[in-house]
Scaffold this motif. Structure first.
Motif, mmCIF file in Angstrom:
data_model
loop_
_atom_site.group_PDB
_atom_site.id
_atom_site.type_symbol
_atom_site.label_atom_id
_atom_site.label_comp_id
_atom_site.label_asym_id
_atom_site.label_seq_id
_atom_site.Cartn_x
_atom_site.Cartn_y
_atom_site.Cartn_z
ATOM 1 N N VAL A 57 0.766 -1.499 -0.640
ATOM 2 C CA VAL A 57 -0.329 0.131 -0.233
ATOM 3 C C VAL A 57 0.899 1.280 0.302
ATOM 4 O O VAL A 57 0.449 1.843 -0.514
ATOM 5 C CB VAL A 57 -0.900 0.179 1.453
ATOM 6 C CG1 VAL A 57 -1.322 1.105 1.322
ATOM 7 C CG2 VAL A 57 -1.797 -0.916 1.102
ATOM 8 N N VAL A 58 1.970 1.231 1.051
ATOM 9 C CA VAL A 58 3.102 2.184 0.823
ATOM 10 C C VAL A 58 4.199 1.590 0.279
ATOM 11 O O VAL A 58 4.653 0.771 0.155
ATOM 12 C CB VAL A 58 3.309 2.653 2.254
ATOM 13 C CG1 VAL A 58 1.740 3.956 2.011
ATOM 14 C CG2 VAL A 58 3.040 1.799 3.361
ATOM 15 N N THR A 59 5.303 2.627 -0.011
ATOM 16 C CA THR A 59 6.799 1.949 -0.428
ATOM 17 C C THR A 59 7.374 2.487 -0.174
ATOM 18 O O THR A 59 6.983 2.724 1.604
ATOM 19 C CB THR A 59 7.017 3.491 -1.891
ATOM 20 O OG1 THR A 59 7.502 4.483 -0.960
ATOM 21 C CG2 THR A 59 6.247 3.128 -2.822
ATOM 22 N N TYR A 60 8.730 1.112 0.497
ATOM 23 C CA TYR A 60 9.491 0.675 1.440
ATOM 24 C C TYR A 60 10.105 2.195 1.724
ATOM 25 O O TYR A 60 10.174 2.049 2.590
ATOM 26 C CB TYR A 60 10.103 0.090 0.942
ATOM 27 C CG TYR A 60 11.944 0.151 1.773
ATOM 28 C CD1 TYR A 60 11.417 -1.025 2.964
ATOM 29 C CD2 TYR A 60 12.932 0.385 1.128
ATOM 30 C CE1 TYR A 60 13.139 -1.378 3.159
ATOM 31 C CE2 TYR A 60 13.754 0.158 1.731
ATOM 32 C CZ TYR A 60 14.019 -0.334 3.428
ATOM 33 O OH TYR A 60 15.030 -0.372 3.632
ATOM 34 N N GLU A 61 11.106 2.798 0.529
ATOM 35 C CA GLU A 61 11.247 4.354 0.667
ATOM 36 C C GLU A 61 10.407 5.339 1.688
ATOM 37 O O GLU A 61 10.833 5.889 1.914
ATOM 38 C CB GLU A 61 11.318 4.815 -0.899
ATOM 39 C CG GLU A 61 12.622 4.079 -1.773
ATOM 40 C CD GLU A 61 11.772 3.127 -1.956
ATOM 41 O OE1 GLU A 61 10.533 2.156 -1.833
ATOM 42 O OE2 GLU A 61 12.588 2.252 -2.407
ATOM 43 N N SER A 62 9.255 5.198 1.277
ATOM 44 C CA SER A 62 8.056 6.505 2.436
ATOM 45 C C SER A 62 8.668 5.942 3.234
ATOM 46 O O SER A 62 8.510 6.414 4.211
ATOM 47 C CB SER A 62 6.634 6.662 1.765
ATOM 48 O OG SER A 62 6.920 6.696 0.435
ATOM 49 N N MET A 63 8.259 4.973 3.580
ATOM 50 C CA MET A 63 7.823 4.263 4.954
ATOM 51 C C MET A 63 9.266 4.801 5.578
ATOM 52 O O MET A 63 9.608 4.962 7.069
ATOM 53 C CB MET A 63 7.657 2.469 5.056
ATOM 54 C CG MET A 63 6.869 2.325 4.649
ATOM 55 S SD MET A 63 4.910 3.315 5.825
ATOM 56 C CE MET A 63 5.626 1.783 7.655
ATOM 57 N N LYS A 64 10.187 4.731 5.789
ATOM 58 C CA LYS A 64 11.310 4.931 5.520
ATOM 59 C C LYS A 64 11.425 6.145 5.984
ATOM 60 O O LYS A 64 12.946 6.950 7.208
ATOM 61 C CB LYS A 64 12.733 4.015 4.835
ATOM 62 C CG LYS A 64 13.099 2.575 5.190
ATOM 63 C CD LYS A 64 13.787 2.806 5.407
ATOM 64 C CE LYS A 64 15.039 2.784 5.384
ATOM 65 N NZ LYS A 64 16.655 1.746 6.279
ATOM 66 N N LYS A 65 11.275 7.181 5.213
ATOM 67 C CA LYS A 65 10.811 8.423 5.824
ATOM 68 C C LYS A 65 10.082 9.042 6.805
ATOM 69 O O LYS A 65 10.202 9.758 7.375
ATOM 70 C CB LYS A 65 10.725 9.794 4.290
ATOM 71 C CG LYS A 65 12.267 8.845 3.299
ATOM 72 C CD LYS A 65 11.840 9.974 2.190
ATOM 73 C CE LYS A 65 12.471 9.833 0.848
ATOM 74 N NZ LYS A 65 11.551 10.202 -0.499
ATOM 75 N N ALA A 66 9.137 8.205 7.095
ATOM 76 C CA ALA A 66 7.482 8.867 7.231
ATOM 77 C C ALA A 66 8.429 8.206 8.938
ATOM 78 O O ALA A 66 7.745 8.410 10.178
ATOM 79 C CB ALA A 66 6.292 8.266 7.245
ATOM 80 N N ILE A 67 9.071 6.991 8.737
ATOM 81 C CA ILE A 67 8.948 6.895 10.269
ATOM 82 C C ILE A 67 9.784 8.044 11.456
ATOM 83 O O ILE A 67 9.527 8.565 12.376
ATOM 84 C CB ILE A 67 9.702 5.396 10.691
ATOM 85 C CG1 ILE A 67 8.241 4.180 9.970
ATOM 86 C CG2 ILE A 67 9.854 4.891 12.269
ATOM 87 C CD1 ILE A 67 9.234 3.018 9.393
#
Lengths: 413, 185
Positions: free
Chosen positions: B141-151
């Motif tokens: 649902v979300v990309t790995y890269e975006s999660m690494k930024k959102a965390i």
């Protein structure tokens, strides 16, 4: 005038509507927030407590709602912009002073995150049942402005607009939001300060001996002073003349109270913001505001897929009411469909403006939830098929009402 | 469009999970997302949930209409929200905390010992981020890269490293699970 860079928390956020409204107030230059925390508006207080000190805004937790709104009125007369935040029961307690603020032409903002009522109601869930209270809650004749945002981004944008309108027309401005929008978390973009337009206060700058605190400009709004300016200032909730001195004859009352009402009514065109979509050749127009207008778009989309000509009129400004727009549309459309999270409030103003020329359908909702978009599309469909003129407001039977009243409701979950 | 329910008990970071995925989707993946949380006395210590709608266009209806994904971190959360999961839905759960019923319809279950992994990493509190890594790998649902930024945007500064490790742990476990699924039985 542009916003002050020190007031604007520029950035891209993922925050809820309450917090966004708080950031909007800070960006508008609000320097005093006085309130008595109440669900579901508490996050707005928290945001202002957390971020207020960074921009020089003072937050006071008052002893109650009477104290809160009175502190706000006092702060405004000391020269700053001010806001209070509340919900249902607190809003009821503030009614007297809203009228006092209107009478003194005090520019302030009140954020009401509506919850399910009446009384304590459903504190943690949504409602839109304070709409008439926002218009008629305080005694006597007065007019004010109410706006109804539908997303956290709009909570930011329209809180700034609320402050601007308050300053421009020197009247209370209500932000009539609700729990769903208040507790909804979405992306909010806060621009640079130079992209935010701020209405400065209309301070009197002439010679002190000539100052008449309630002598209006051509737009019917007088210039304001603040405590400590050295201007002779007498303010009272009694009907007063242009000097601010109490009067009790009917000529003065006619002149003065008339202006309180007219400064909003005659400036309606400049105040009212509507979002109108595909109403030109519509058979049915959905009239809605706040969270219901957002859910209504979904219902409108479903109805359109069935080939129904349906338009949407969103009341961003709910008060003053856009009489002329409804009168105009009523000549062209078959019916208005009004979804609101109450048992009929704004729908009666729609009906009032219709003069029987179009049918008016209410989609009621008792609160603690939002409308099912399928109810909205079904109501649109049946309104489009109805060829008879029906007097008065027709209530659409929603799925929820059918479940509750036809199948019965057990007390145990 | 993805409709996701995160369910657990108060204190597990269930609301925070919704915020992290929502932030990744709408700020870093340039999609639209709306997160709403259950709110009330029952949320404190007891069942707690957040709902998230992720879409390519503006989210009009803010709540779930048919949950496509249920992330369950407690038995109570699973019991309460399993019935709303659609027949083709994905069920992600902490296998030490949730004992799922016999699966219904075409629901695909994915199990992870998220809390155990978090304990191995040193702090049980990051179990939600372990399961978010797992969620990212499985659902996309979300990309790995975006999660690494959102965390890092969503946790205290001193906890960023631990949370990113927790995320990687869950993500890699998710990839392994997917790989095993593809292998001929």
């Amino acid at each position: 005038m542009k916003a002050s860079p020190t007031d604007v928390l520029t950035g891209i956020y993922y925050i809820d509507g309450d917090v966004a409204a708080g950031y909007g107030a800070l960006a508008a230059g609000c320097k005093l927030v006085a309130g008595y925390p109440i669900t579901p508006s508490t996050e707005a207080f928290e945001a202002m407590c957390r971020m207020g000190p960074q921009v020089g805004t003072v937050f006071i937790q008052m002893e109650d709602e009477f104290g809160s709104i009175s502190a706000v009125l006092g702060a405004v007369w000391s020269g700053v912009k001010s806001m209070t935040i509340t919900s249902g029961p607190g809003y009821s307690l503030m009614m007297e002073s809203i009228g006092f603020g209107a009478m003194l032409e005090t520019p302030f903002v009140l954020l009401n995150i509506q919850r399910g009522g009446p009384s304590t109601g459903v504190p943690t869930k949504t409602g839109q049942a304070d709409m008439m209270q926002s218009r008629w809650g305080s005694h006597g004749d007065y007019e004010l402005i109410a706006i109804s945002p539908d997303s956290p981004q709009e909570m930011f944008d329209y809180t700034i607009k609320a402050f601007n309108l308050a300053e421009k027309y020197r009247c209370p401005v209500m932000i009539m939001s609700d729990e769903c929008v208040g507790h909804m978390t979405e992306k909010v973009v806060i621009p640079e300060a130079d992209k935010i337009e701020i209405e400065p206060r209309r301070f009197y700058k002439g010679p002190p001996e000539k100052y008449l605190p309630f002598s209006p400009d051509p737009d019917l709004v007088p210039k304001i002073a603040k405590a400590g300016d050295g201007l002779g200032l007498y303010i009272t909730g009694r009907v007063h003349d242009e000097r601010g001195y109490p009067v009790k004859n009917e000529e003065f009352k006619a002149k003065y109270v008339r202006r309180l009402v007219d400064k909003i009514r005659l400036n309606k065109d400049k105040i009212i913001e509507l979002k109108e979509e595909s109403t030109d050749d519509a058979d049915v127009v959905v009239v809605s505001y706040g969270i219901s207008s957002r859910v209504a778009v979904k219902g409108v989309e479903i109805a359109r897929q069935k080939g129904i000509k349906v338009g949407a009129l969103r009341l961003v400004t709910v008060w003053p009411f856009p009489d002329e727009k409804i009168i105009d549309l009523a000549k062209k459309v078959k019916a208005f469909v009004v979804p609101e999270i109450n048992y009929g409030q704004i729908v009666f103003d729609v009906a009032r403006c219709c003069h029987g020329q179009a049918n008016v359908v209410l989609i009621p909702h008792g609160g603690a939830g939002v409308h099912n978009p399928l109810d909205i599309s079904d109501a649109i469909e049946s309104a489009a098929k109805e060829d008879k003129k029906i007097e008065g407001v027709v209530e659409f039977k929603t799925r929820l009402e059918k479940i509750v009243f036809e199948r019965g409701l057990k007390f145990k979950e | 469009m993805a409709e996701i329910r995160f369910a657990g008990y108060g204190g597990q970071g269930i609301i925070r999970s919704g915020i992290i995925v929502g932030r990744a989707a709408s700020i870093y993946d340039d999609k639209f997302s709306t997160m709403s949380q259950s709110f009330g006395p029952e949320a404190r210590g007891g069942a707690c949930s957040s709902q998230l709608v992720v879409s390519e266009s503006k989210v009009l209806y803010p709540y779930l209409t048919a949950a496509g994904i249920l992330v369950a971190m407690s038995q109570a959360g699973y019991d309460k929200f399993e019935p709303e999961l659609s027949e083709k839905g994905l069920l992600l759960y902490d296998e030490d905390l949730v004992k799922p019923k016999a699966s219904r319809g075409n629901i695909t279950p994915f199990a992870i010992p998220a809390t155990r992994f978090a304990e191995q990493l040193g702090k049980k509190i990051v179990a939600n981020v372990v399961i978010l890594g797992f969620f990212t790998a499985i659902t996309k649902v979300v990309t790995y890269e975006s999660m690494k930024k959102a965390i890092p945007d969503s946790v205290p500064e001193k906890a960023i490293d631990l949370n990113l490790k927790a995320f990687e742990r869950g993500y890699n476990f998710g990839l392994e699970v997917l790989k095993k699924q593809k292998e001929p039985q």
